[in-house]
Design an enzyme around this catalytic site. Structure first.
Site, PDB file in Angstrom:
ATOM      1  N   LYS A   1      -5.724   4.390   8.513  1.00 45.97           N
ATOM      2  CA  LYS A   1      -4.726   5.259   7.966  1.00 45.97           C
ATOM      3  C   LYS A   1      -5.074   6.736   7.870  1.00 45.97           C
ATOM      4  O   LYS A   1      -4.050   7.542   8.196  1.00 45.97           O
ATOM      5  CB  LYS A   1      -4.381   4.895   6.477  1.00 45.97           C
ATOM      6  CG  LYS A   1      -3.770   3.650   6.406  1.00 45.97           C
ATOM      7  CD  LYS A   1      -3.541   3.037   4.945  1.00 45.97           C
ATOM      8  CE  LYS A   1      -2.595   1.534   5.235  1.00 45.97           C
ATOM      9  NZ  LYS A   1      -2.148   1.004   3.851  1.00 45.97           N
TER      10      LYS A   1
ATOM     11  N   SER B   1       0.623  -1.289   0.003  1.00 42.63           N
ATOM     12  CA  SER B   1       0.119   0.011  -0.133  1.00 42.63           C
ATOM     13  C   SER B   1       0.961   1.309  -0.005  1.00 42.63           C
ATOM     14  O   SER B   1       0.407   2.441   0.022  1.00 42.63           O
ATOM     15  CB  SER B   1      -0.850   0.073   1.325  1.00 42.63           C
ATOM     16  OG  SER B   1      -0.186   0.083   2.176  1.00 42.63           O
TER      17      SER B   1
END
EC number: 3.4.21.53
Length: 358
Positions: A295, A250
């Protein structure tokens, strides 16, 4: 009263001792790709002119409980009630009984591949040529290919048909019926490595014949040889990404942007604090990731003002966006560079904002 007290104690004991099939996700560390981590630059480039870069282009992470950790009922309830944590079924993070060791290995491989793709995507945006070729990425133990093909072998052709991308290999193999022979034309990994080191064209192509077998997964039965194909690259100069204890794909987008920033004059961010996430492929396409809600929280806690969000993650990210954080939708690296141009110039009205539809 005594009976009620004893019953409460019994329930509490059961809650502490009773394991439940859940795992927990929480915001993890966020690291500035333009800065340092553990005392050394995250991005180290040699053999090409670089430029100083200020501001933040932070990659973000998610902490998860380990595969062999068994959460109890009390911890699960606490996690459900906690605002910044997320409790999910254990199989969501560790499907098919995947062990901690297997998960760590898979994450490490994905992280390594994401770094390679980030380098390629950044250099392509800068029109810096990168040599690429298809390789044997892994060989399945006990498969027909074991001992015949090896990780790192370059696949030039299958049955005489030139291979240009990894998907070509599977397409050509599955044209056969199980039990039929397939011919791989390869450059052995050792010869390829020697040629790269000596800066010459590799020689010594070999034909390797392998008898296919039947796939054993749950999909349509097809002919296989037991390998996965990938892509390897030769870069015109050295780009090292120094970041330990991180896994998964990611961070690809943020690595690519950091590399681009260091190879170009000026600052991509204009000194602003930008964080983000997203996988990236060699062409610069940005893909979705897991744990987006964790996140964004981690990024905002560190001071991020803008968050580059894969388009396919926008809807989930909007459900609980931290105050003061602007979600910017990106589908490609070019989108991200355009958004950073708007942020740098203060033209926030032009930013492609996330919407519930993406």
């Amino acid at each position: 009263m005594l009976a009620s007290t004893l019953m409460l104690i019994a329930f509490l004991c059961a809650g502490v001792l009773l394991p439940v099939p859940y795992a927990e996700m929480s915001p993890g560390p966020t690291v500035n790709t333009l800065g340092e981590h553990d005392g050394e630059p995250v991005l180290q480039i040699s053999g090409h002119k670089t430029y100083p870069a200020t501001g933040h282009l932070n990659m973000t992470t998610v902490r998860v409980t380990s595969a062999d950790y068994r959460m109890n009922l009390v911890e699960a309830v606490y996690g459900w009630l906690a605002h910044d944590d997320k409790v999910v079924p254990h199989d969501t993070l560790y499907p098919d009984g995947k062990t901690e060791e297997q998960s760590t290995q898979e994450n490490a491989e994905e992280f390594s591949q994401s770094q390679e793709s980030a380098k390629v995507a950044a250099l392509k945006e800068l029109d810096i040529p990168v040599r690429s070729w298809v390789i044997v990425s892994t060989v399945v133990k006990g498969s027909p290919a074991q001992g015949r093909l090896h990780a790192g072998d370059v696949i030039k052709a299958v049955d005489g048909t030139a291979v240009k991308q990894p998907a070509d290999v599977a397409e050509l193999v599955t044209k056969h019926k199980p039990g039929q022979d397939v011919v791989f034309t390869i450059i052995p990994a050792k010869e390829q490595a020697a040629a790269e080191k000596e800066n010459r064209t590799p020689t010594g192509a070999q034909d390797v014949t392998i008898t296919t077998t039947t796939s054993e997964d749950s999909g349509t039965k097809r002919a296989i040889v037991g390998i996965s194909a990938g892509t390897d690259h030769t870069f015109p100069f050295t780009i090292d990404i120094k970041l330990a204890d991180v896994g998964g794909p990611s961070a690809g987008l943020m690595f690519a942007l950091g590399i681009y920033d260091k190879l170009t004059p000026g600052d991509l961010t204009g000194g602003k604090f930008v964080a983000g996430t997203g996988t990236i492929d060699d062409s610069g396409k940005v893909g979705p990731i897991g744990g987006i809600e964790m996140k964004t929280v981690g990024a905002r806690d560190k001071g991020a003002q803008y968050f580059l969000t894969p388009a396919d993650n926008c809807a989930a990210a909007l459900k609980d966006t931290p105050g003061g954080l602007t979600l910017v939708k990106v589908k490609t690296m070019k989108d991200a560079l355009g958004a950073l141009d708007d942020i740098r110039n203060g033209d926030t009205a032009a930013l492609p904002m996330c919407t519930a539809k993406g």
